[in-house]
Design a protein around this motif. Structure first.
Motif, mmCIF file in Angstrom:
data_model
loop_
_atom_site.group_PDB
_atom_site.id
_atom_site.type_symbol
_atom_site.label_atom_id
_atom_site.label_comp_id
_atom_site.label_asym_id
_atom_site.label_seq_id
_atom_site.Cartn_x
_atom_site.Cartn_y
_atom_site.Cartn_z
ATOM 1 N N MET A 25 7.118 1.726 4.336
ATOM 2 C CA MET A 25 5.868 1.289 5.310
ATOM 3 C C MET A 25 5.045 0.426 4.557
ATOM 4 O O MET A 25 4.676 -0.535 5.128
ATOM 5 C CB MET A 25 5.013 2.528 5.928
ATOM 6 N N LEU A 26 4.450 0.856 3.298
ATOM 7 C CA LEU A 26 3.603 -0.071 2.671
ATOM 8 C C LEU A 26 4.427 -1.607 2.261
ATOM 9 O O LEU A 26 3.657 -2.281 2.269
ATOM 10 C CB LEU A 26 2.975 0.763 1.482
ATOM 11 N N ARG A 27 5.568 -1.245 1.810
ATOM 12 C CA ARG A 27 6.429 -2.419 1.482
ATOM 13 C C ARG A 27 6.761 -3.396 2.363
ATOM 14 O O ARG A 27 6.491 -4.613 2.441
ATOM 15 C CB ARG A 27 7.870 -1.877 0.914
ATOM 16 N N HIS A 28 6.849 -2.846 3.903
ATOM 17 C CA HIS A 28 6.949 -3.717 4.940
ATOM 18 C C HIS A 28 5.803 -4.317 5.108
ATOM 19 O O HIS A 28 5.915 -5.569 5.594
ATOM 20 C CB HIS A 28 7.324 -2.712 6.285
ATOM 21 N N LEU A 113 -1.810 10.170 -1.644
ATOM 22 C CA LEU A 113 -0.782 9.696 -2.408
ATOM 23 C C LEU A 113 -0.672 8.316 -1.889
ATOM 24 O O LEU A 113 -0.124 7.303 -2.578
ATOM 25 C CB LEU A 113 0.308 10.706 -2.607
ATOM 26 N N THR A 114 -0.750 8.199 -0.545
ATOM 27 C CA THR A 114 -0.127 6.924 0.164
ATOM 28 C C THR A 114 -1.528 5.868 -0.313
ATOM 29 O O THR A 114 -1.147 4.771 -0.713
ATOM 30 C CB THR A 114 -0.221 7.093 1.511
ATOM 31 N N VAL A 115 -2.560 6.319 -0.401
ATOM 32 C CA VAL A 115 -3.714 5.385 -0.813
ATOM 33 C C VAL A 115 -3.463 4.810 -2.281
ATOM 34 O O VAL A 115 -3.666 3.788 -2.504
ATOM 35 C CB VAL A 115 -5.082 6.043 -0.452
ATOM 36 N N VAL A 116 -3.305 6.022 -3.157
ATOM 37 C CA VAL A 116 -3.311 5.464 -4.386
ATOM 38 C C VAL A 116 -1.951 4.620 -4.795
ATOM 39 O O VAL A 116 -2.094 3.949 -5.570
ATOM 40 C CB VAL A 116 -3.328 6.688 -5.330
ATOM 41 N N THR A 117 -0.938 4.910 -3.955
ATOM 42 C CA THR A 117 0.274 3.950 -4.058
ATOM 43 C C THR A 117 -0.100 2.668 -3.788
ATOM 44 O O THR A 117 0.328 1.759 -4.083
ATOM 45 C CB THR A 117 1.431 4.493 -3.183
ATOM 46 N N ALA A 118 -0.790 2.555 -2.478
ATOM 47 C CA ALA A 118 -1.298 1.371 -1.844
ATOM 48 C C ALA A 118 -1.907 0.579 -3.067
ATOM 49 O O ALA A 118 -1.941 -0.789 -3.382
ATOM 50 C CB ALA A 118 -2.114 1.325 -0.716
ATOM 51 N N HIS A 119 -2.799 1.145 -3.851
ATOM 52 C CA HIS A 119 -3.755 0.602 -4.811
ATOM 53 C C HIS A 119 -2.719 0.190 -6.083
ATOM 54 O O HIS A 119 -2.827 -0.861 -6.412
ATOM 55 C CB HIS A 119 -4.740 1.515 -5.315
ATOM 56 N N GLY A 120 -1.820 0.968 -6.508
ATOM 57 C CA GLY A 120 -0.906 0.895 -7.322
ATOM 58 C C GLY A 120 0.094 -0.314 -7.104
ATOM 59 O O GLY A 120 0.160 -1.340 -8.105
ATOM 60 N N LEU A 139 -10.177 -4.628 -2.729
ATOM 61 C CA LEU A 139 -10.706 -3.599 -1.837
ATOM 62 C C LEU A 139 -10.417 -4.157 -0.439
ATOM 63 O O LEU A 139 -10.008 -3.368 0.363
ATOM 64 C CB LEU A 139 -12.198 -3.403 -1.985
ATOM 65 N N GLN A 140 -10.669 -5.521 -0.309
ATOM 66 C CA GLN A 140 -10.349 -6.110 1.002
ATOM 67 C C GLN A 140 -8.946 -6.005 1.405
ATOM 68 O O GLN A 140 -8.399 -5.796 2.457
ATOM 69 C CB GLN A 140 -10.998 -7.614 1.006
ATOM 70 N N ARG A 141 -7.979 -6.356 0.232
ATOM 71 C CA ARG A 141 -6.513 -6.250 0.399
ATOM 72 C C ARG A 141 -6.053 -4.808 0.634
ATOM 73 O O ARG A 141 -5.199 -4.636 1.505
ATOM 74 C CB ARG A 141 -5.785 -6.785 -0.486
ATOM 75 N N GLU A 142 -6.589 -3.879 0.080
ATOM 76 C CA GLU A 142 -6.246 -2.434 0.372
ATOM 77 C C GLU A 142 -6.780 -1.976 1.565
ATOM 78 O O GLU A 142 -5.973 -1.280 2.342
ATOM 79 C CB GLU A 142 -7.043 -1.480 -0.767
ATOM 80 N N SER A 143 -8.002 -2.434 2.045
ATOM 81 C CA SER A 143 -8.353 -2.253 3.557
ATOM 82 C C SER A 143 -7.483 -2.645 4.542
ATOM 83 O O SER A 143 -7.150 -2.154 5.589
ATOM 84 C CB SER A 143 -9.715 -2.808 3.849
ATOM 85 N N TYR A 144 -6.928 -4.122 4.243
ATOM 86 C CA TYR A 144 -6.083 -4.574 5.517
ATOM 87 C C TYR A 144 -4.842 -3.756 5.252
ATOM 88 O O TYR A 144 -4.233 -3.524 6.597
ATOM 89 C CB TYR A 144 -5.759 -6.063 4.828
ATOM 90 N N ILE A 145 -4.092 -3.590 3.992
ATOM 91 C CA ILE A 145 -2.867 -2.783 3.998
ATOM 92 C C ILE A 145 -3.141 -1.214 4.719
ATOM 93 O O ILE A 145 -2.136 -1.025 5.571
ATOM 94 C CB ILE A 145 -2.596 -2.489 2.446
ATOM 95 N N LEU A 146 -4.212 -0.555 4.509
ATOM 96 C CA LEU A 146 -4.160 0.717 5.129
ATOM 97 C C LEU A 146 -4.579 0.673 6.658
ATOM 98 O O LEU A 146 -4.123 1.303 7.356
ATOM 99 C CB LEU A 146 -5.442 1.362 4.336
ATOM 100 N N SER A 147 -5.242 -0.357 6.841
ATOM 101 C CA SER A 147 -5.566 -0.673 8.408
ATOM 102 C C SER A 147 -4.292 -0.740 9.154
ATOM 103 O O SER A 147 -3.963 -0.380 10.389
ATOM 104 C CB SER A 147 -6.578 -1.786 8.639
ATOM 105 N N GLU A 148 -3.416 -1.516 8.616
ATOM 106 C CA GLU A 148 -1.961 -1.852 9.404
ATOM 107 C C GLU A 148 -1.280 -0.664 9.240
ATOM 108 O O GLU A 148 -0.591 -0.013 10.221
ATOM 109 C CB GLU A 148 -1.142 -2.968 8.470
ATOM 110 N N HIS A 156 -5.473 7.887 9.692
ATOM 111 C CA HIS A 156 -6.778 7.426 9.395
ATOM 112 C C HIS A 156 -6.721 7.326 7.866
ATOM 113 O O HIS A 156 -8.172 7.804 7.648
ATOM 114 C CB HIS A 156 -7.770 8.282 10.034
ATOM 115 N N LEU A 157 -6.257 6.538 7.127
ATOM 116 C CA LEU A 157 -6.373 6.432 6.022
ATOM 117 C C LEU A 157 -7.185 5.352 5.392
ATOM 118 O O LEU A 157 -7.431 4.357 5.991
ATOM 119 C CB LEU A 157 -4.928 6.470 4.924
ATOM 120 N N GLU A 158 -8.154 5.775 4.393
ATOM 121 C CA GLU A 158 -9.231 4.631 3.809
ATOM 122 C C GLU A 158 -8.804 4.162 2.460
ATOM 123 O O GLU A 158 -8.403 5.313 1.784
ATOM 124 C CB GLU A 158 -10.658 5.289 4.306
#
Length: 168
Positions: A25-28, A113-120, A139-148, A156-158
């Motif tokens: 999902m993150l890759r998508h 794990l999803t949050v730290v993977t997005a960070h990675g 942080l802005q990029r991670e916020s976008y990724i996790l909001s999507e 409700h990941l942050e």
């Protein structure tokens, strides 16, 4: 193209199928489905060894990223000319470390794990956080990724809002 997911630790029970779905999902969301990605789950001892070897920090941490492409500008996808260059790199997840944080903060392991993977993945795509400006951009990029991600999954990941433990 795909995700190679290896669980090299036995300390924390891990639902690999769920983690794989979350990584896909993150890759998508990031539009990097054509790129291969390695996710390696390790315990504190292995993470400490890796962190000491590559960063000269003799402590365990939550996530370490090893990009295939050096010097990518943040947010720019690699220009790959050959099939064997369609690789983002590898992410080591400190599953035991993350589990300890989850217990302390009453958080869900797989969400964390999803949050730290997005960070990675952000690190693999050229994002850094050596300065406040870089941290804000990441942080802005991670916020976008996790909001999507949240929009698509109903979760409700942050993002990590404080400087990462792997910076210490």
């Amino acid at each position: 193209m795909g995700v190679v997911l290896r669980n090299l630790q036995k300390v924390v029970p891990l639902r690999r199928a769920r983690l794989r779905r979350d990584v896909d999902m993150l890759r998508h969301i990031l539009g990097v489905q054509k790129f291969d990605l390695g996710i390696i789950c390790v315990d504190n001892q292995r993470m400490q060894q890796i962190n000491n070897t590559y960063r000269k920090k003799n402590v365990s941490t939550d996530v370490l990223s090893f990009p295939f492409y050096e010097d990518l500008r943040p947010g720019k996808l690699p220009c790959s000319l050959h099939r064997d260059e369609l690789n983002l790199g590898d992410i080591f997840l400190g599953v035991e470390f993350v589990m300890k944080q989850c217990k302390e903060e009453s958080m869900d392991l797989h969400g964390a794990l999803t949050v730290v993977t997005a960070h990675g993945i952000c690190h693999l795509l050229g994002y850094r956080h050596e300065t406040e400006e870089e941290w804000t951009e990441m942080l802005q990029r991670e916020s976008y990724i996790l909001s999507e991600y949240n929009r698509l999954t109903g979760r409700h990941l942050e993002p990590l809002t404080k400087r990462c433990s792997h910076d210490r």
